[in-house]
Structure formats: structure tokens, C-alpha cells
Motif scaffolding. Structure first.
Motif, mmCIF file in Angstrom:
data_model
loop_
_atom_site.group_PDB
_atom_site.id
_atom_site.type_symbol
_atom_site.label_atom_id
_atom_site.label_comp_id
_atom_site.label_asym_id
_atom_site.label_seq_id
_atom_site.Cartn_x
_atom_site.Cartn_y
_atom_site.Cartn_z
ATOM 1 N N LYS A 125 0.835 -1.339 -0.124
ATOM 2 C CA LYS A 125 0.211 -0.024 0.168
ATOM 3 C C LYS A 125 0.756 1.374 -0.020
ATOM 4 N N GLY A 126 2.243 0.957 0.366
ATOM 5 C CA GLY A 126 2.898 2.349 0.519
ATOM 6 C C GLY A 126 3.262 2.758 1.943
ATOM 7 N N PHE A 127 4.361 3.425 1.994
ATOM 8 C CA PHE A 127 4.806 3.825 3.392
ATOM 9 C C PHE A 127 3.827 4.542 4.382
ATOM 10 N N LYS A 128 3.136 5.449 3.930
ATOM 11 C CA LYS A 128 2.273 6.332 4.730
ATOM 12 C C LYS A 128 1.020 5.753 5.258
ATOM 13 N N LYS A 129 0.368 4.771 4.124
ATOM 14 C CA LYS A 129 -0.877 4.196 4.585
ATOM 15 C C LYS A 129 -0.184 2.960 5.560
ATOM 16 N N ALA A 130 0.898 2.493 5.382
ATOM 17 C CA ALA A 130 1.194 1.365 6.244
ATOM 18 C C ALA A 130 1.445 1.954 7.634
ATOM 19 N N ALA A 131 2.287 3.229 7.900
ATOM 20 C CA ALA A 131 2.635 3.639 9.052
ATOM 21 C C ALA A 131 1.359 4.264 9.828
ATOM 22 N N VAL A 132 0.249 4.596 9.331
ATOM 23 C CA VAL A 132 -0.803 5.018 9.794
ATOM 24 C C VAL A 132 -1.729 3.541 10.387
ATOM 25 N N ALA A 133 -1.643 2.630 9.631
ATOM 26 C CA ALA A 133 -2.215 1.353 10.037
ATOM 27 C C ALA A 133 -1.313 0.835 11.055
ATOM 28 N N ALA A 134 -0.177 0.748 11.060
ATOM 29 C CA ALA A 134 0.771 0.254 12.169
ATOM 30 C C ALA A 134 0.497 1.165 13.418
ATOM 31 N N ALA A 135 0.290 2.554 13.384
ATOM 32 C CA ALA A 135 -0.047 3.353 14.368
ATOM 33 C C ALA A 135 -1.301 2.811 15.179
ATOM 34 N N ARG A 136 -2.158 2.791 14.410
ATOM 35 C CA ARG A 136 -3.544 2.057 15.003
ATOM 36 C C ARG A 136 -3.110 0.640 15.686
ATOM 37 N N LYS A 137 -2.643 -0.029 15.080
ATOM 38 C CA LYS A 137 -2.227 -1.520 15.533
ATOM 39 C C LYS A 137 -1.549 -1.376 16.717
ATOM 40 N N ILE A 138 -0.402 -0.379 16.787
ATOM 41 C CA ILE A 138 0.180 -0.397 18.180
ATOM 42 C C ILE A 138 -0.444 0.238 19.022
ATOM 43 N N ALA A 139 -1.476 1.114 18.775
ATOM 44 C CA ALA A 139 -2.401 1.510 19.817
ATOM 45 C C ALA A 139 -3.208 0.549 20.381
ATOM 46 N N ILE A 140 -3.744 -0.363 19.522
ATOM 47 C CA ILE A 140 -4.588 -1.429 20.033
ATOM 48 C C ILE A 140 -3.631 -2.399 20.763
#
Length: 127
Positions: free
Chosen positions: A92-107
Motif C-alpha cells: 500500500k505504500g509507506f504512509k498508509k502502512a505507517a497509519v495502519a501500524a500506528a493504529r495497531k500499536i495503539a490497540i
């Protein structure tokens, strides 16, 4: 917190922003509270999801994005979370992956805070 990419500043900001671990029934609700989930528009037959909603604490969202960036680019120790984030980065690209990973880290951070455990890199439910 022992989550890869998360340091003491991110952990302290996370705990001070959420204030109480029992505030959310499900850990998935933390991502929506912080504005890390896509906006939804539904009307009649139209149904599309847009960019992230950006509701919630802007500073914590920035810190989690920074932690996700660190996870994707700097962390070398393999874990299912890192493997999932790098695969998403390739697709998906770096920025979308970083946002998704940020959400996963918060969870993950909410879950280990609520259960009073430490991060296990071999957790099955992460990726």
C-alpha cells in the motif's frame, strides 16, 4: 511499554491521554478514539471510506505515527507486528502502512495495559 518502536514518551502520552484502561470495552475502539480509522460516508447506495478521521488527540496521533515509522524503518528484531507492517508497506505504500501500524500499536498498547502484561513478540492475535 515494551512494544517495538514505542519509547517512554509515547507510552507516557498514551497512558495520560487514555487515563483509564477500563474506559474502552474493546481495544479496537482506541483506534477510533484517536482518529486512526478511516472516515465513512454512507448514503443510499453510496458507501465509501476516506482518509483518517483525525478526531482525538493530535499529539498522540503524531507520536504513534512516529513509533510506527520507527517500527517499519529501524526495528530489526522480527515479530509478527513488524512482518505485517513491512508487507503492508510493500503493498500500500509507506504512509498508509505507517497509519495502519500506528493504529495497531495503539490497540496492542491498550491490550497489554489493560491485561497488565508485557509485549510478547510471538503473540498470535497481532498480525
Amino acid at each position: 511499554m515494551t512494544v517495538p518502536g514505542v519509547g517512554p514518551i509515547v507510552a507516557l502520552a498514551f497512558i495520560s491521554t487514555l487515563d483509564d484502561a477500563a474506559r474502552f470495552k474493546k481495544s479496537k475502539d482506541v483506534g477510533a478514539f484517536l482518529g486512526l480509522t478511516p472516515r465513512r460516508y454512507q448514503s443510499g447506495e453510496m458507501d465509501w471510506s476516506g482518509r483518517i478521521s483525525k478526531c482525538g488527540d493530535r499529539d498522540l496521533r503524531r507520536l504513534l505515527y512516529s513509533a510506527a515509522t520507527t517500527l517499519i524503518t529501524q526495528v530489526k528484531k522480527p515479530s509478527p507486528l513488524l512482518i505485517w507492517a513491512t508487507r503492508l508497506n510493500e503493498r500500500k505504500g509507506f504512509k498508509k502502512a505507517a497509519v495502519a501500524a500506528a493504529r495497531k500499536i495503539a490497540i496492542v498498547m491498550h491490550r497489554i495495559w489493560r491485561n497488565e502484561t508485557v509485549f510478547d513478540p510471538n503473540m498470535e492475535g497481532v498480525a
